[in-house]
Design a protein around this motif. Sequence first.
Motif: not given
Ligand code: HEM
Length: 487
Positions: A86, A126, A147, A161, A175, A368, A372, A376, A379
Motif C-alpha cells: 500500500r 485491518r 478499516s 477510518g 494529501f 477517496r 483507493y 488497488q 497494487r
Molecule cells: C484525499 C485524501 C485521501 C487519499 C487520496 C487517500 C488515499 C489512500 C490510498 C491510495 C490508500 C492505499 C489503498 C490500498 O492500496 O489499498 C489509502 C489507505 C488508507 N487510507 Fe486513505 N486517503 C485519503 C484520506 C484518508 C482519510 C480521510 C482516511 C480516514 C478517514 C483514510 C484512511 C485510510 C486507511 C485506514 C487506509 C488503509 C486501508 C487498509 O487497511 O487497507 N485516508 N488511502
Amino acid sequence: MILKMLAFLVMLAASAAATNQDWHPAVDSVLLSQIRENSPADLMSVSNGAPVTYCEVNSTLNKPLIRNAFLMDHVTSMDRERTSGRTLHNQGSGAFGYFEVTHDISHICKAKLFDEIGKKTPVAIRFSPAANEKGAPELNRGARGFSVKFYTEEGNLDLPGLNMPMFFSKNPLKFREFVYALRKDPAVYLYNPMGLWDIIISNPEALNMFLLVFGDRGIPKTYRHMPGYNIHTLQVVNEKGENHFVRLHFTPDAGIKHLTSAEAQKVAATDPDFYTRDLYDAIEKGDYPSWTVSIQIASEADVQSHGWCLFDITRVLPINDFPKYPFAKIVLNRNPKNYFAEIEQLAFCPANLVNGILGAPDKVYEARRFAYADAQLYRLGPNFEKIPVNCPLHVTEYSDSYDEPVGSQATQNAGLLKIKEEEPYNLDQAAELYENEMTADERARLHKTVIAMLTPASSSVQQKVIELFTSVHPDLGNTIAQGLNAR
Ligand code: HEM
C-alpha cells in the motif's frame, strides 16, 4: 539434514493436498475421488501436480537447471510472490468477526445490514500505523487506520477510518504533500521530523488532530484498546427517502487505553510487532476484542441551522448537539489463516457502499472514492475484487437467455447533497479539546512530547509552532516556549 528437509517438504505438500476443494469443474465427484485415491498424495509435486523425483529435490549439480521443474517452480513462485505494498498504511494487522445490530436504526437508514436487531454481518478489520513502512516498530507515535469491511447481503460496505475522530485537512490536494512529509526523505532515506512541522505550519487546521497524536491517543495500548472513527459525515437514507447525516464511532469495550512514550519504547525494544502479536494471541485464546458501534445523527434541518461545518472533516460533530447512540457491536473472533491472502490482499474502498448509504458529500471523500480502487488496480491487479477476501458474498456476474438475473427492486436514492466547502476553522474545537477534554496529566505528557519533538527544529520553526499553539490556548504556547527555553 536433507532427509529432515524432505520430510518437511512432504508434510507441506500433504497439508496443501488436504486443503484442496472437494470438487473440480472438469470431473464428476466419483471419478475425482478415484483419481485422488490412486494419486500419490503423500509425494511432493510440481505445480502441474506431477510428482517430483528425489534427485530433482536434492541435487542441482551438473544438470541443466532449466529442466528441473521443481527448481523452476521454486524460483518463479518466489520471484513473483509479492504485490506492491500500500502506498500508505503499508504495515498492518487484521482479523475477522461479525457486526451485530443491538438497537434499531432502520428509521434512519434502510441498508439491510441494519434491518433487524440481532442480525449479524461478517466483517474484516485491518489496523494500520498510517506512515510506517513494513518492519518498522509498530508502537511509534502517529495516527492509525481502523478499516472495516462489512460483507453484507447487498454487497460489500467498506469504511476505512482512523483512530482519530477528525482529519488533518479538508482539501484532497494537501494529501500527497502530507504523506510525503511523513515518509523517509528520498535523498538520504531517513525520516525527517521537520516535515511534519512544515505541514502543521502551513495547515494550522491540522493541529486539532495533532493535539491527539501528540497526546495520549498517539500510542494506543493495543489495537484492542483503540477506538475507530469513520470521520466523514455520511449521508444515509431511509425507506421513506428521508436523508440523515451520520458519523460512526467504534469504541473498544476493553476501554480506550494508551502507552506513554517511555512505555512504548520499552515494549518496542523487545517486541517491535507487539500490536500484531497481541491481537493474534488474544483471538487465539478466545479473548475476543469487541467494539460498541455508535452513531451521531444530524437531520436536514440540523444542516440548515449548523451550516456546512457539519461536513468539515477537520472538526468533530459536537457531542452535546449530536449525542452518540450505541446501536451495534463488532466482535473479532477469527485470525487470518494466511496473512498474505487475507490481510495483505484485503482492499478497502470508500466507494464500496450499499443501498441506503450514499457516502459523504465532502471533497476528500470524493477524491477517496477514486483513489483507493485506482491504487488497488495497481497494487493487486485488475481482478483484485475477485480475490476471495475482497469478494462479496453474493455476486451475479453472468446472464444468458435461460437464466437471466433481474434488476433489484430497491428504490433509487436521491443524489448526494451538494455542499459548499468553506475555509477550514476548528481552533474553537482544538481549544475545547485541550482545555476540557484532556486531563492535566495528559496535557503534561503532551507538553513533554511536543518539547522533545520541537527541540531539534530551527528557532524560526519553533517560533511559528509556538505561535500556533498559543492561538489554540495561551497555556499550551507558553508551556512549550518555557520548556524549549529551559533546554
Ligand atoms: C484525499 C485524501 C485521501 C487519499 C487520496 C487517500 C488515499 C489512500 C490510498 C491510495 C490508500 C492505499 C489503498 C490500498 O492500496 O489499498 C489509502 C489507505 C488508507 N487510507 Fe486513505 N486517503 C485519503 C484520506 C484518508 C482519510 C480521510 C482516511 C480516514 C478517514 C483514510 C484512511 C485510510 C486507511 C485506514 C487506509 C488503509 C486501508 C487498509 O487497511 O487497507 N485516508 N488511502
